[in-house]
Write a protein that holds these residues in place. Structure first.
Motif, mmCIF file in Angstrom:
data_model
loop_
_atom_site.group_PDB
_atom_site.id
_atom_site.type_symbol
_atom_site.label_atom_id
_atom_site.label_comp_id
_atom_site.label_asym_id
_atom_site.label_seq_id
_atom_site.Cartn_x
_atom_site.Cartn_y
_atom_site.Cartn_z
ATOM 1 N N UNK A 158 0.828 -1.207 0.000
ATOM 2 C CA UNK A 158 0.000 0.000 0.000
ATOM 3 C C UNK A 158 0.864 1.261 0.000
ATOM 4 N N UNK A 159 2.150 1.083 -0.242
ATOM 5 C CA UNK A 159 3.079 2.213 -0.195
ATOM 6 C C UNK A 159 2.696 3.304 -1.195
ATOM 7 N N UNK A 160 2.255 2.912 -2.393
ATOM 8 C CA UNK A 160 1.916 3.907 -3.419
ATOM 9 C C UNK A 160 0.761 4.796 -2.983
ATOM 10 N N UNK A 161 -0.237 4.207 -2.333
ATOM 11 C CA UNK A 161 -1.375 4.994 -1.860
ATOM 12 C C UNK A 161 -0.953 5.946 -0.743
ATOM 13 N N UNK A 162 -0.027 5.488 0.093
ATOM 14 C CA UNK A 162 0.465 6.344 1.169
ATOM 15 C C UNK A 162 1.214 7.546 0.604
ATOM 16 N N UNK A 163 2.058 7.291 -0.400
ATOM 17 C CA UNK A 163 2.826 8.379 -1.027
ATOM 18 C C UNK A 163 1.894 9.365 -1.718
ATOM 19 N N UNK A 164 0.889 8.848 -2.426
ATOM 20 C CA UNK A 164 -0.061 9.721 -3.132
ATOM 21 C C UNK A 164 -0.816 10.591 -2.138
ATOM 22 N N UNK A 165 -1.245 10.016 -1.021
ATOM 23 C CA UNK A 165 -1.968 10.784 -0.006
ATOM 24 C C UNK A 165 -1.072 11.855 0.605
ATOM 25 N N UNK A 166 0.192 11.543 0.809
ATOM 26 C CA UNK A 166 1.108 12.514 1.406
ATOM 27 C C UNK A 166 1.448 13.634 0.435
ATOM 28 N N UNK A 167 1.520 13.298 -0.846
ATOM 29 C CA UNK A 167 1.935 14.279 -1.858
ATOM 30 C C UNK A 167 0.791 15.185 -2.292
ATOM 31 N N UNK A 168 -0.434 14.674 -2.340
ATOM 32 C CA UNK A 168 -1.559 15.429 -2.893
ATOM 33 C C UNK A 168 -2.739 15.434 -1.927
ATOM 34 N N UNK A 169 -3.521 16.504 -2.036
ATOM 35 C CA UNK A 169 -4.748 16.610 -1.253
ATOM 36 C C UNK A 169 -5.882 15.971 -2.062
ATOM 37 N N UNK A 170 -6.004 14.657 -1.939
ATOM 38 C CA UNK A 170 -6.958 13.910 -2.764
ATOM 39 C C UNK A 170 -8.386 14.400 -2.561
ATOM 40 N N UNK A 171 -8.779 14.688 -1.349
ATOM 41 C CA UNK A 171 -10.163 15.078 -1.077
ATOM 42 C C UNK A 171 -10.518 16.398 -1.759
ATOM 43 N N UNK A 172 -9.567 17.305 -1.891
ATOM 44 C CA UNK A 172 -9.849 18.566 -2.589
ATOM 45 C C UNK A 172 -10.117 18.314 -4.068
ATOM 46 N N UNK A 173 -9.300 17.471 -4.685
ATOM 47 C CA UNK A 173 -9.518 17.127 -6.093
ATOM 48 C C UNK A 173 -10.855 16.398 -6.260
ATOM 49 N N UNK A 174 -11.149 15.496 -5.335
ATOM 50 C CA UNK A 174 -12.401 14.746 -5.396
ATOM 51 C C UNK A 174 -13.607 15.686 -5.291
ATOM 52 N N UNK A 175 -13.545 16.621 -4.344
ATOM 53 C CA UNK A 175 -14.659 17.566 -4.171
ATOM 54 C C UNK A 175 -14.847 18.431 -5.417
ATOM 55 N N UNK A 176 -13.751 18.867 -6.023
ATOM 56 C CA UNK A 176 -13.840 19.645 -7.257
ATOM 57 C C UNK A 176 -14.516 18.845 -8.369
ATOM 58 N N UNK A 177 -14.170 17.560 -8.486
ATOM 59 C CA UNK A 177 -14.790 16.718 -9.504
ATOM 60 C C UNK A 177 -16.279 16.547 -9.263
ATOM 61 N N UNK A 178 -16.662 16.337 -8.009
ATOM 62 C CA UNK A 178 -18.076 16.165 -7.671
ATOM 63 C C UNK A 178 -18.860 17.435 -7.995
ATOM 64 N N UNK A 179 -18.323 18.590 -7.615
ATOM 65 C CA UNK A 179 -19.010 19.860 -7.862
ATOM 66 C C UNK A 179 -19.122 20.136 -9.359
ATOM 67 N N UNK A 180 -18.036 19.930 -10.095
ATOM 68 C CA UNK A 180 -18.032 20.229 -11.530
ATOM 69 C C UNK A 180 -18.960 19.280 -12.287
ATOM 70 N N UNK A 181 -18.834 17.971 -12.035
ATOM 71 C CA UNK A 181 -19.674 17.002 -12.737
ATOM 72 C C UNK A 181 -21.134 17.141 -12.331
ATOM 73 N N UNK A 182 -21.389 17.268 -11.031
ATOM 74 C CA UNK A 182 -22.767 17.405 -10.565
ATOM 75 C C UNK A 182 -23.398 18.719 -10.977
ATOM 76 N N UNK A 183 -22.647 19.816 -10.874
ATOM 77 C CA UNK A 183 -23.175 21.120 -11.250
ATOM 78 C C UNK A 183 -23.494 21.213 -12.723
ATOM 79 N N UNK A 184 -22.598 20.704 -13.571
ATOM 80 C CA UNK A 184 -22.841 20.751 -15.015
ATOM 81 C C UNK A 184 -24.029 19.874 -15.403
ATOM 82 N N UNK A 185 -24.216 18.761 -14.692
ATOM 83 C CA UNK A 185 -25.348 17.873 -14.977
ATOM 84 C C UNK A 185 -26.678 18.545 -14.640
ATOM 85 N N UNK A 186 -26.748 19.138 -13.463
ATOM 86 C CA UNK A 186 -27.990 19.812 -13.039
ATOM 87 C C UNK A 186 -28.299 21.000 -13.944
#
Length: 276
Positions: A56-84
């Motif tokens: 699971x080392x790769x997932x640990x490195x990715x979490x430490x290097x990037x703010x995954x939840x911020x990117x995820x929230x942006x995707x949810x807002x953009x995809x959901x907002x454009x759909x509505x």
């Protein structure tokens, strides 16, 4: 009279369907497996499939290097907002084309669909300048608008197809009972086309979620979605396949889960009106 299908034909069709399904899913499976390998195992020759040291080392490195939840929230807002936003615009447009047709309806629909054939890079520069002028470059608002516009032709086409399957007599009866245009669309038409609208929403959400060209060119950091999150793992130092696979798996996992749990609704909507 319908022709009987033999057991051998059923078995052949099933085998072909499974083969095609496995072929389509294999790149996703390989990406998921690679995300649990070390960098050395990810580029080993010959490649290893299942028998490797899972980590699971790769997932640990990715979490430490990037703010995954911020990117995820942006995707949810953009995809959901454009759909509505797309549905708000497309439902009245599809209603008018389906129930108040004119000689130019098919021409308009074909023209709308033809815009999907336009190379996106051909309009990137003017849209980029417009976004700078309006101050919406690298904002979720700007991406919501762009995603809605590029997917709007598909939304209108799908809703038009579903609305055409609804008997016009029902709408005429509602008008005779005194229903206004707004009440007709909201209380009569929309509930009857729920399967079609749901499948349209799902398809548009997936298309917006997976869009990479516009998200990479119109964002820098603030509004970057998961597509930019994946692209950030391509660096001048080289491609780190295991970590890139971990980032890709984290990006596609939400949409895979959504597709899995909504597949029944999606199939029902895509086949809405096909059998009478």
């Amino acid at each position: 009279m319908a022709r009987a299908v033999t057991n051998n034909r059923k078995a052949l069709n099933t085998a072909i369907a499974w083969s095609i399904g496995i072929l389509i899913f294999f790149p996703i499976l390989w990406t998921i497996l690679t995300s649990f390998k070390t960098e050395a195992q990810a580029i080993s020759d010959p490649p290893v499939f299942l028998f490797f040291d899972w980590t699971l080392e790769n997932y640990t490195v990715v979490q430490e290097r990037s703010n995954y939840m911020r990117f995820l929230w942006n995707s949810v807002v953009i995809a959901g907002g454009s759909t509505i936003l797309g549905l708000i615009i497309a439902v009245p447009a599809a209603w008018s084309m389906a129930f108040v047709p004119s000689k130019r309806t098919k021409d308009i629909l074909l023209w709308m669909l033809s815009t999907k054939m336009l190379p996106a890079v051909g309009v990137l520069y003017p849209i980029y300048l417009i976004f700078i002028k309006l101050g919406i470059l690298d904002t979720r608002t700007g991406l919501v608008i762009v995603m809605m516009l590029i997917n709007l032709p598909i939304i209108v086409w799908m809703l038009y197809t579903y609305f055409r399957e609804i008997p016009v007599e029902i709408l005429e009866a509602s008008r005779m009972d005194g229903a206004t245009l707004k009440e007709e669309i909201i209380h009569i038409l929309t509930p009857m086309a729920v399967p079609g609208i749901a499948s349209t929403m799902l398809l548009n959400f997936i298309l917006a979620w997976n869009e990479a060209f516009w998200t990479l060119n119109l964002t820098a950091a603030k509004a970057a979605p998961l597509t930019a999150f994946i692209a950030s793992y391509s660096s001048p130092e080289g491609l780190f396949y295991a970590k890139l696979s971990a980032a890709s798996t984290m990006a596609i996992a939400p949409i895979l889960i959504l597709g899995w749990f909504s597949q029944k609704q999606l199939v029902r909507g895509l086949t809405f009106g096909a059998v009478k």
